[in-house]
Design a protein around this motif. Sequence first.
Motif, PDB file in Angstrom:
ATOM      1  N   ARG A  17       0.833  -1.199   0.000  1.00 46.96           N
ATOM      2  CA  ARG A  17       0.000   0.000   0.000  1.00 46.96           C
ATOM      3  C   ARG A  17       0.868   1.251   0.000  1.00 46.96           C
ATOM      4  NH1 ARG A  17      -2.555  -0.921   4.334  1.00 46.96           N
ATOM      5  NH2 ARG A  17      -1.753   0.687   5.736  1.00 46.96           N
ATOM      6  N   ARG A  18       1.936   1.235   0.812  1.00 48.23           N
ATOM      7  CA  ARG A  18       2.840   2.393   0.841  1.00 48.23           C
ATOM      8  C   ARG A  18       3.495   2.600  -0.521  1.00 48.23           C
ATOM      9  NH1 ARG A  18       0.708   4.788   5.028  1.00 48.23           N
ATOM     10  NH2 ARG A  18       0.956   3.643   6.959  1.00 48.23           N
ATOM     11  N   ARG A  19       3.862   1.512  -1.182  1.00 50.45           N
ATOM     12  CA  ARG A  19       4.484   1.629  -2.499  1.00 50.45           C
ATOM     13  C   ARG A  19       3.512   2.279  -3.495  1.00 50.45           C
ATOM     14  NH1 ARG A  19       8.281  -0.452  -6.019  1.00 50.45           N
ATOM     15  NH2 ARG A  19       7.504  -0.962  -8.099  1.00 50.45           N
ATOM     16  N   GLU A  20       2.262   1.854  -3.451  1.00 46.38           N
ATOM     17  CA  GLU A  20       1.269   2.465  -4.340  1.00 46.38           C
ATOM     18  C   GLU A  20       1.036   3.927  -3.995  1.00 46.38           C
ATOM     19  OE1 GLU A  20      -2.074   0.217  -6.300  1.00 46.38           O
ATOM     20  OE2 GLU A  20      -1.988  -0.798  -4.361  1.00 46.38           O
ATOM     21  N   GLN A  21       0.981   4.233  -2.710  1.00 46.18           N
ATOM     22  CA  GLN A  21       0.770   5.620  -2.315  1.00 46.18           C
ATOM     23  C   GLN A  21       1.901   6.513  -2.820  1.00 46.18           C
ATOM     24  OE1 GLN A  21       0.315   5.515   1.936  1.00 46.18           O
ATOM     25  NE2 GLN A  21      -1.725   4.590   1.840  1.00 46.18           N
ATOM     26  N   HIS A  22       3.138   6.051  -2.679  1.00 47.89           N
ATOM     27  CA  HIS A  22       4.271   6.845  -3.153  1.00 47.89           C
ATOM     28  C   HIS A  22       4.201   7.042  -4.667  1.00 47.89           C
ATOM     29  CE1 HIS A  22       6.643   5.443   0.649  1.00 47.89           C
ATOM     30  NE2 HIS A  22       5.849   6.461   0.900  1.00 47.89           N
ATOM     31  N   GLY A  23       3.791   6.009  -5.385  1.00 45.18           N
ATOM     32  CA  GLY A  23       3.620   6.156  -6.823  1.00 45.18           C
ATOM     33  C   GLY A  23       2.490   7.111  -7.157  1.00 45.18           C
ATOM     34  N   PRO A 154      -9.478   5.799  -2.754  1.00 44.66           N
ATOM     35  CA  PRO A 154     -10.103   4.852  -1.817  1.00 44.66           C
ATOM     36  C   PRO A 154      -9.484   3.458  -1.857  1.00 44.66           C
ATOM     37  CG  PRO A 154     -11.758   6.044  -3.080  1.00 44.66           C
ATOM     38  CD  PRO A 154     -10.443   6.313  -3.737  1.00 44.66           C
ATOM     39  N   GLN A 155      -8.807   3.106  -2.943  1.00 45.69           N
ATOM     40  CA  GLN A 155      -8.208   1.779  -3.066  1.00 45.69           C
ATOM     41  C   GLN A 155      -6.835   1.691  -2.422  1.00 45.69           C
ATOM     42  OE1 GLN A 155      -8.275   1.075  -7.301  1.00 45.69           O
ATOM     43  NE2 GLN A 155     -10.405   0.432  -7.292  1.00 45.69           N
ATOM     44  N   ILE A 156      -6.118   2.809  -2.359  1.00 45.90           N
ATOM     45  CA  ILE A 156      -4.741   2.761  -1.854  1.00 45.90           C
ATOM     46  C   ILE A 156      -4.616   3.281  -0.435  1.00 45.90           C
ATOM     47  CG2 ILE A 156      -3.814   3.006  -4.192  1.00 45.90           C
ATOM     48  CD1 ILE A 156      -3.141   5.912  -3.484  1.00 45.90           C
ATOM     49  N   ALA A 157      -5.697   3.823   0.132  1.00 44.75           N
ATOM     50  CA  ALA A 157      -5.625   4.384   1.477  1.00 44.75           C
ATOM     51  C   ALA A 157      -6.888   4.063   2.246  1.00 44.75           C
ATOM     52  CB  ALA A 157      -5.443   5.906   1.409  1.00 44.75           C
ATOM     53  N   ILE A 219       6.212   6.685 -13.173  1.00 36.88           N
ATOM     54  CA  ILE A 219       6.318   6.180 -11.798  1.00 36.88           C
ATOM     55  C   ILE A 219       4.974   5.658 -11.290  1.00 36.88           C
ATOM     56  CG2 ILE A 219       6.926   6.786  -9.422  1.00 36.88           C
ATOM     57  CD1 ILE A 219       8.942   8.786 -10.576  1.00 36.88           C
ATOM     58  N   PRO A 220       3.902   6.445 -11.327  1.00 39.66           N
ATOM     59  CA  PRO A 220       2.619   5.872 -10.880  1.00 39.66           C
ATOM     60  C   PRO A 220       2.158   4.720 -11.756  1.00 39.66           C
ATOM     61  CG  PRO A 220       2.292   8.034 -11.889  1.00 39.66           C
ATOM     62  CD  PRO A 220       3.759   7.875 -11.666  1.00 39.66           C
ATOM     63  N   LEU A 221       2.455   4.762 -13.052  1.00 38.22           N
ATOM     64  CA  LEU A 221       2.019   3.677 -13.916  1.00 38.22           C
ATOM     65  C   LEU A 221       2.748   2.377 -13.614  1.00 38.22           C
ATOM     66  CD1 LEU A 221       1.637   5.607 -17.292  1.00 38.22           C
ATOM     67  CD2 LEU A 221      -0.186   4.733 -15.827  1.00 38.22           C
ATOM     68  N   ARG A 222       3.926   2.464 -13.036  1.00 40.25           N
ATOM     69  CA  ARG A 222       4.646   1.259 -12.615  1.00 40.25           C
ATOM     70  C   ARG A 222       4.179   0.745 -11.260  1.00 40.25           C
ATOM     71  NH1 ARG A 222       9.368  -0.473 -14.897  1.00 40.25           N
ATOM     72  NH2 ARG A 222      10.118  -1.164 -12.860  1.00 40.25           N
ATOM     73  N   ARG A 223       3.740   1.642 -10.399  1.00 39.75           N
ATOM     74  CA  ARG A 223       3.462   1.253  -9.009  1.00 39.75           C
ATOM     75  C   ARG A 223       1.986   1.002  -8.703  1.00 39.75           C
ATOM     76  NH1 ARG A 223       7.625   4.087  -4.777  1.00 39.75           N
ATOM     77  NH2 ARG A 223       9.541   3.462  -5.846  1.00 39.75           N
ATOM     78  N   LEU A 224       1.094   1.674  -9.379  1.00 39.85           N
ATOM     79  CA  LEU A 224      -0.337   1.458  -9.123  1.00 39.85           C
ATOM     80  C   LEU A 224      -0.786   0.121  -9.679  1.00 39.85           C
ATOM     81  CD1 LEU A 224      -1.702   5.028  -9.932  1.00 39.85           C
ATOM     82  CD2 LEU A 224      -1.514   3.987  -7.665  1.00 39.85           C
ATOM     83  N   ARG A 225      -1.762  -0.507  -9.014  1.00 40.69           N
ATOM     84  CA  ARG A 225      -2.257  -1.818  -9.437  1.00 40.69           C
ATOM     85  C   ARG A 225      -3.733  -1.711  -9.812  1.00 40.69           C
ATOM     86  NH1 ARG A 225      -3.048  -5.371  -5.942  1.00 40.69           N
ATOM     87  NH2 ARG A 225      -2.859  -4.151  -4.029  1.00 40.69           N
TER      88      ARG A 225
END
Length: 448
Positions: A17-23, A154-157, A219-225
């Motif tokens: 979740r932290r990885r996605e948030q940073h992205g 809402p999905q990442i936090a 960066i977000p395109l690599r980290r978001l799911r």
Amino acid sequence: MDIDTVRSPAADDSAGRRREQHGWYFYDWACSVYSTTVVTVFLGPYLTTVAEAAADADGFVHPLGIPVRAGSFFAYAVSLSVVVAVLVMPLVGAAADRTGRKKPLLAAAAYTGAAATAGMFFLDGDRYLLGGLLLVVANAAQSVAMMLYNSYLPQIAPPEERDAVSSRGWAFGYAAGALVLVANLVLYTGHDSFGVSEGMAVRICLASAGLWWGAFALIPLRRLRDRRTPAREAALPGFRQLAATVRDMRRHPLTLAFLLAYLVYNDGIQTVISQASVYGSKELGLGQSTLIVAVLLVQVLAVAGALLLGRLARRYGAKRTILGSLGAWTLTLAAGYFLPAGAPGWFFVLAAGIGLVLGGSQALSRSLFSHLVPPGKEAEYFSAYEISDRGLSWLGPLLFGLTYQLTGSYRDAIVSLVGFFVLGFVLLARVPVHRAIADAGNPVPQRI
């Protein structure tokens, strides 16, 4: 086995979740440069100059055979871009909800916008139609991408983290905007020492925003799911989903009343952001470097203003604080009408006033609206909120452009926007927010 080396599933989930948030933060870092460098600072005055170069003896250009005063062309193009965005957003949003594949759609919107912005490098001479087309594409693409970007929150936090995560993303965007504007200021003011003309410097600044947007969007395109949406939760196609949401919102008329007030005064805010540089350049005769410094001042003070208004909201309540900010907006625009030409100091005072109320009025409006959303319908209501926001925000630029077209005065055009803040104030003052929160099924805070 050493238990210290074993990661629990909960820890793995937290790390992911932290990885996605940073992205996620980095998409705001990527795209906010477009808003500051292109929309707020450079494109308005530059495209207006290009349109003036293409104008006839009476000062009119003729896109598709329609007579348009050259000074109104930018405002009309902004309005058209919003209309295009509103037509596209429900279709893209429904596709994202139906398939659960937001990331490819986010990538398509982001890189369409970034490519159109980079293409502004070729905007020279009298190519005002090219500039208008690129503006419409870039602005519409940015709106679609922001809708998708916001829907990840809402999905990442979880709820207890959402305010902090959202605030960090907002801060990242303002930081990136200020950083790139400093580089723009160096290039623009020293263009002779870099061996480029003033027009070339502006074109490089415009194109650099597109390159920045495209590079950091990776960066977000690599980290978001992506998350697959269960079939039973699939969205209705396109505008049917929006219509279903609006029908549900009719069951909460006080929520709709607040939303209407917000849409009115926020339209005024967005128009001031997009047209202030044109006013400073064409009416007050200020140079581009002065405008860049003014926007930098707005960027910095918007952060301080948001924190200040947040403290006031804790003491006086969000509604009263927003009403106070709308009063400040009205006085600021009224003062802007009387600004003397060629006086950058007074323009900086105006920019400081805008900065102090800009971030806080928008941040508090969003948080207040969140209390008026029925539980379990957060994503649905905020999707309609984004679409409705874009749907009305063409009125301000249109009024600005029409006023200039009819009067030939940017002072009349800027003061015409006062009506949005006055009407928004009246509409918001009439909303009983405590009853609206209770009617939505939410606990009523002690101070709101």
